[in-house]
Design a protein around this motif. Structure first.
Motif, PDB file in Angstrom:
ATOM      1  N   ALA A 156      -9.921 -34.149  22.816  1.00 52.45           N
ATOM      2  CA  ALA A 156      -9.872 -35.383  23.578  1.00 52.45           C
ATOM      3  C   ALA A 156      -9.714 -35.127  25.014  1.00 52.45           C
ATOM      4  CB  ALA A 156      -8.841 -36.189  23.195  1.00 52.45           C
ATOM      5  N   ASN A 157      -8.931 -34.249  25.361  1.00 50.04           N
ATOM      6  CA  ASN A 157      -8.682 -33.922  26.743  1.00 50.04           C
ATOM      7  C   ASN A 157      -9.937 -33.371  27.640  1.00 50.04           C
ATOM      8  OD1 ASN A 157      -6.048 -34.773  26.546  1.00 50.04           O
ATOM      9  ND2 ASN A 157      -5.214 -32.635  26.340  1.00 50.04           N
ATOM     10  N   VAL A 158     -10.580 -32.669  26.816  1.00 49.37           N
ATOM     11  CA  VAL A 158     -11.566 -31.812  27.424  1.00 49.37           C
ATOM     12  C   VAL A 158     -12.980 -32.496  27.693  1.00 49.37           C
ATOM     13  CG1 VAL A 158     -13.188 -29.714  27.106  1.00 49.37           C
ATOM     14  CG2 VAL A 158     -10.723 -29.438  27.015  1.00 49.37           C
ATOM     15  N   PHE A 159     -13.098 -33.414  26.394  1.00 51.50           N
ATOM     16  CA  PHE A 159     -14.330 -34.210  26.363  1.00 51.50           C
ATOM     17  C   PHE A 159     -14.779 -35.053  27.485  1.00 51.50           C
ATOM     18  CE2 PHE A 159     -16.664 -34.582  22.228  1.00 51.50           C
ATOM     19  CZ  PHE A 159     -17.658 -35.015  22.858  1.00 51.50           C
ATOM     20  N   PRO A 160     -14.017 -35.706  28.323  1.00 47.13           N
ATOM     21  CA  PRO A 160     -14.526 -36.524  29.693  1.00 47.13           C
ATOM     22  C   PRO A 160     -15.186 -35.495  30.548  1.00 47.13           C
ATOM     23  CG  PRO A 160     -12.363 -36.980  29.016  1.00 47.13           C
ATOM     24  CD  PRO A 160     -12.552 -36.086  28.074  1.00 47.13           C
ATOM     25  N   THR A 161     -14.862 -34.418  30.661  1.00 47.77           N
ATOM     26  CA  THR A 161     -15.622 -33.256  31.563  1.00 47.77           C
ATOM     27  C   THR A 161     -16.897 -33.364  31.240  1.00 47.77           C
ATOM     28  OG1 THR A 161     -13.668 -32.162  31.973  1.00 47.77           O
ATOM     29  CG2 THR A 161     -15.712 -31.010  32.614  1.00 47.77           C
ATOM     30  N   PHE A 162     -17.465 -33.371  29.775  1.00 45.44           N
ATOM     31  CA  PHE A 162     -18.616 -33.081  29.497  1.00 45.44           C
ATOM     32  C   PHE A 162     -19.602 -34.375  28.869  1.00 45.44           C
ATOM     33  CE2 PHE A 162     -16.511 -29.251  29.207  1.00 45.44           C
ATOM     34  CZ  PHE A 162     -17.078 -28.248  29.630  1.00 45.44           C
ATOM     35  N   ALA A 163     -18.789 -35.562  29.321  1.00 43.89           N
ATOM     36  CA  ALA A 163     -19.322 -36.889  28.902  1.00 43.89           C
ATOM     37  C   ALA A 163     -20.727 -37.128  29.402  1.00 43.89           C
ATOM     38  CB  ALA A 163     -18.565 -37.844  29.503  1.00 43.89           C
ATOM     39  N   TYR A 164     -21.321 -36.513  30.127  1.00 42.31           N
ATOM     40  CA  TYR A 164     -22.470 -36.549  30.521  1.00 42.31           C
ATOM     41  C   TYR A 164     -23.615 -35.799  29.577  1.00 42.31           C
ATOM     42  CZ  TYR A 164     -22.549 -31.673  31.742  1.00 42.31           C
ATOM     43  OH  TYR A 164     -22.169 -30.274  31.608  1.00 42.31           O
ATOM     44  N   LEU A 165     -23.171 -35.068  28.673  1.00 46.11           N
ATOM     45  CA  LEU A 165     -23.987 -34.595  27.476  1.00 46.11           C
ATOM     46  C   LEU A 165     -24.302 -35.380  26.328  1.00 46.11           C
ATOM     47  CD1 LEU A 165     -22.085 -30.963  27.040  1.00 46.11           C
ATOM     48  CD2 LEU A 165     -24.162 -31.608  28.264  1.00 46.11           C
ATOM     49  N   ILE A 166     -23.509 -36.546  26.266  1.00 47.47           N
ATOM     50  CA  ILE A 166     -23.563 -37.571  25.379  1.00 47.47           C
ATOM     51  C   ILE A 166     -24.854 -38.119  25.281  1.00 47.47           C
ATOM     52  CG2 ILE A 166     -22.634 -39.683  24.149  1.00 47.47           C
ATOM     53  CD1 ILE A 166     -19.797 -38.776  25.550  1.00 47.47           C
ATOM     54  N   THR A 167     -25.671 -37.915  24.267  1.00 51.48           N
ATOM     55  CA  THR A 167     -26.927 -38.740  24.227  1.00 51.48           C
ATOM     56  C   THR A 167     -27.313 -39.785  23.032  1.00 51.48           C
ATOM     57  OG1 THR A 167     -27.692 -36.694  22.730  1.00 51.48           O
ATOM     58  CG2 THR A 167     -28.020 -36.561  24.831  1.00 51.48           C
ATOM     59  N   GLY A 168     -26.256 -39.436  21.888  1.00 50.82           N
ATOM     60  CA  GLY A 168     -26.355 -40.717  20.962  1.00 50.82           C
ATOM     61  C   GLY A 168     -27.662 -40.014  19.553  1.00 50.82           C
ATOM     62  N   GLN A 169     -28.010 -38.697  19.945  1.00 53.41           N
ATOM     63  CA  GLN A 169     -29.135 -38.226  19.099  1.00 53.41           C
ATOM     64  C   GLN A 169     -28.426 -37.689  17.913  1.00 53.41           C
ATOM     65  OE1 GLN A 169     -30.667 -34.332  20.345  1.00 53.41           O
ATOM     66  NE2 GLN A 169     -28.563 -33.954  21.524  1.00 53.41           N
ATOM     67  N   ARG A 170     -29.177 -37.949  16.787  1.00 56.59           N
ATOM     68  CA  ARG A 170     -28.648 -37.466  15.301  1.00 56.59           C
ATOM     69  C   ARG A 170     -27.645 -37.940  14.909  1.00 56.59           C
ATOM     70  NH1 ARG A 170     -28.259 -31.898  15.790  1.00 56.59           N
ATOM     71  NH2 ARG A 170     -28.645 -32.022  17.916  1.00 56.59           N
ATOM     72  N   GLN A 171     -27.285 -39.099  14.981  1.00 48.11           N
ATOM     73  CA  GLN A 171     -26.274 -39.747  14.606  1.00 48.11           C
ATOM     74  C   GLN A 171     -26.417 -40.303  13.198  1.00 48.11           C
ATOM     75  OE1 GLN A 171     -23.204 -40.129  16.923  1.00 48.11           O
ATOM     76  NE2 GLN A 171     -24.654 -38.235  17.148  1.00 48.11           N
ATOM     77  N   VAL A 172     -25.416 -40.187  12.301  1.00 50.56           N
ATOM     78  CA  VAL A 172     -25.192 -40.708  10.737  1.00 50.56           C
ATOM     79  C   VAL A 172     -24.245 -41.608  10.845  1.00 50.56           C
ATOM     80  CG1 VAL A 172     -25.186 -39.843   8.696  1.00 50.56           C
ATOM     81  CG2 VAL A 172     -26.125 -38.517  10.100  1.00 50.56           C
ATOM     82  N   THR A 173     -24.740 -43.078  10.299  1.00 50.13           N
ATOM     83  CA  THR A 173     -23.586 -43.813  10.235  1.00 50.13           C
ATOM     84  C   THR A 173     -23.542 -44.223   8.625  1.00 50.13           C
ATOM     85  OG1 THR A 173     -25.279 -45.708  10.368  1.00 50.13           O
ATOM     86  CG2 THR A 173     -24.152 -44.599  12.351  1.00 50.13           C
ATOM     87  N   PHE A 174     -22.435 -44.587   8.437  1.00 52.79           N
ATOM     88  CA  PHE A 174     -21.879 -45.093   6.959  1.00 52.79           C
ATOM     89  C   PHE A 174     -20.847 -46.241   6.786  1.00 52.79           C
ATOM     90  CE2 PHE A 174     -20.899 -44.723   2.691  1.00 52.79           C
ATOM     91  CZ  PHE A 174     -22.082 -44.854   1.831  1.00 52.79           C
ATOM     92  N   PRO A 175     -20.829 -47.285   6.014  1.00 55.41           N
ATOM     93  CA  PRO A 175     -20.012 -48.341   6.249  1.00 55.41           C
ATOM     94  C   PRO A 175     -18.767 -48.081   5.159  1.00 55.41           C
ATOM     95  CG  PRO A 175     -21.932 -49.185   5.052  1.00 55.41           C
ATOM     96  CD  PRO A 175     -22.173 -47.776   5.534  1.00 55.41           C
ATOM     97  N   LEU A 176     -17.635 -47.561   5.567  1.00 55.19           N
ATOM     98  CA  LEU A 176     -16.671 -47.297   4.804  1.00 55.19           C
ATOM     99  C   LEU A 176     -15.380 -48.177   4.903  1.00 55.19           C
ATOM    100  CD1 LEU A 176     -16.259 -43.353   4.664  1.00 55.19           C
ATOM    101  CD2 LEU A 176     -16.993 -45.042   2.567  1.00 55.19           C
ATOM    102  N   GLY A 177     -15.396 -48.751   6.193  1.00 54.19           N
ATOM    103  CA  GLY A 177     -14.354 -49.682   6.721  1.00 54.19           C
ATOM    104  C   GLY A 177     -14.202 -50.819   5.717  1.00 54.19           C
ATOM    105  N   SER A 178     -15.223 -51.639   4.907  1.00 54.34           N
ATOM    106  CA  SER A 178     -14.815 -52.914   4.393  1.00 54.34           C
ATOM    107  C   SER A 178     -13.833 -52.443   3.020  1.00 54.34           C
ATOM    108  CB  SER A 178     -16.150 -53.410   4.050  1.00 54.34           C
ATOM    109  OG  SER A 178     -17.050 -52.504   3.367  1.00 54.34           O
ATOM    110  N   SER A 179     -14.104 -51.308   2.354  1.00 54.54           N
ATOM    111  CA  SER A 179     -13.688 -50.891   1.073  1.00 54.54           C
ATOM    112  C   SER A 179     -12.272 -50.014   1.557  1.00 54.54           C
ATOM    113  CB  SER A 179     -14.487 -50.057   0.529  1.00 54.54           C
ATOM    114  OG  SER A 179     -15.689 -50.649  -0.009  1.00 54.54           O
ATOM    115  N   HIS A 180     -12.368 -49.272   2.641  1.00 58.63           N
ATOM    116  CA  HIS A 180     -11.139 -48.155   2.781  1.00 58.63           C
ATOM    117  C   HIS A 180     -10.406 -48.657   3.968  1.00 58.63           C
ATOM    118  CE1 HIS A 180     -12.255 -46.098  -0.811  1.00 58.63           C
ATOM    119  NE2 HIS A 180     -13.752 -46.437  -0.290  1.00 58.63           N
ATOM    120  N   GLY A 181     -10.864 -49.562   4.707  1.00 61.87           N
ATOM    121  CA  GLY A 181      -9.802 -49.663   5.898  1.00 61.87           C
ATOM    122  C   GLY A 181     -10.344 -49.653   7.274  1.00 61.87           C
TER     123      GLY A 181
END
Length: 350
Positions: A156-181
């Motif tokens: 977490a401390n290092v990630f902001p330095t490389f925030a420019y790399l964030i593209t949102g590519q190849r993201q997998v999503t799955f809804p677990l919150g409604s069943s598990h919190g």
């Protein structure tokens, strides 16, 4: 830097000893691959503990606790995979060098005194699980050494330095919150805020906060973070706060263990390496079927994060693993009949 694919290297220790300002894009990607391997390494022992519980009643307190933690770990795994792919990294799960080895240490040199073993739920296995999840400064038990939470904080401390790399590519999503919190949904990492929030969820669900042992992202009110939940099972007593001293101690009501299959953990390389308990042909077939299902699950997960596709196939394989595991846990060891076999989690290469 030790190759990121070497499960039994001390790569995390090396990363933690490197000044944050010296991290490059490659160190961040290596750290995230290591975090993926850490999350993956906890799921088999926790799942074995869950599957060993005889009752299938998910409202039974200890079963509910272990089941929710298994789902939390699956969520953490998915969130970190999304962190890696959003900055252009590639999730690797099917190189034999990345697959967890049991019995053995956690990957990357985290808490090297621990030997992670497979097997059914016992007070001893719960104590092991608590040690895996242990914070650097637990509210109810003194600890030392590099924790998983400290490693995530470094990311977490290092990630902001490389925030420019964030593209949102190849993201997998799955809804677990409604069943598990709250916080358990596997969500896309489209911004730095998404990443930092996910890391906070992972840390807090495992370790609690500096002021409370409760999971701030629970499925039910009062749910404890993983360390304290496992510690209750290990100690056999509820965690309570002394109203006068404000100290937290495991001195509350008893926590009885549910009935379980007395599943033993296999030796390194599997049950065929135990000369006194080599499986017969039928049991060997069951063990191999489980290993094939486990391997197929890893391939399906890897494929999902390499394409951004659904994890539905992987979930199907894990469901099949559950059924096979229960069959395995019903077979008594020939030389130690008070115990049963347990799954091996061996990666099938051919």
């Amino acid at each position: 830097m030790t190759t990121v694919l070497d499960y039994r290297s001390d790569a995390i220790v090396q990363l933690m000893s490197m000044p944050e300002e010296d991290w490059t894009e490659q160190e961040l990607k290596d750290a995230l691959q290591r975090a993926i391997m850490l999350e993956l390494s906890t799921i088999p022992p926790y799942a074995d503990a869950l599957w060993s519980i005889t009752s299938q009643d998910n409202s039974q307190p200890v079963r509910h606790t272990v089941r929710e933690i298994v789902f939390d770990e699956m969520s953490h795994f998915g969130l970190v995979c999304n962190m890696l792919t959003t900055i252009g990294g590639t999730v690797t799960l099917t190189d034999p060098a990345t697959v967890p080895k049991y019995p053995g240490p956690l990957p990357g040199g985290v808490n090297p005194k621990l030997t992670v073993r497979l097997g059914g739920l016992t007070r001893e296995s719960a104590a092991l699980f608590a040690a895996i999840e242990q914070p650097e400064n637990p509210l109810a038990y003194a600890g030392d050494g590099t924790s998983i939470g400290a490693f995530y904080q470094r990311i977490a401390n290092v990630f902001p330095t490389f925030a420019y790399l964030i593209t949102g590519q190849r993201q997998v999503t799955f809804p677990l919150g409604s069943s598990h919190g709250a916080g358990n949904d596997i969500v896309a990492m489209n911004t730095l805020d998404d990443v930092l929030k996910a890391i906070e969820i992972i840390k807090a669900q495992g370790e609690g906060t500096d002021v409370s042992p409760e999971n701030p992202f629970p499925g039910a009110a009062g749910e404890l973070a993983h360390y304290y939940a496992f510690k209750e099972i290990a100690e056999g007593r509820r965690l309570v706060q002394n109203p006068t001293t404000k100290r937290w101690d495991f001195t509350g009501d008893p926590v009885p263990l549910p009935d379980t299959s007395p599943a033993a953990g296999p030796p390194a390389g599997g049950w065929a390496n135990d000369p006194d308990n080599k499986p017969d042909a039928d049991t060997a077939t069951l063990l191999h079927t489980f290993n094939e299902q486990y391997t197929a699950m890893l391939f399906a997960l890897e494929a999902a994060w390499r394409s951004g596709a659904s994890i539905g196939a992987a979930i199907g394989h894990m469901s099949a693993m559950r059924g096979t595991a229960r069959q395995i846990m019903a077979v008594r060891l020939p030389a130690s009949p008070r115990f049963t076999y347990g799954p091996e989690y061996l990666f099938v290469t051919s």
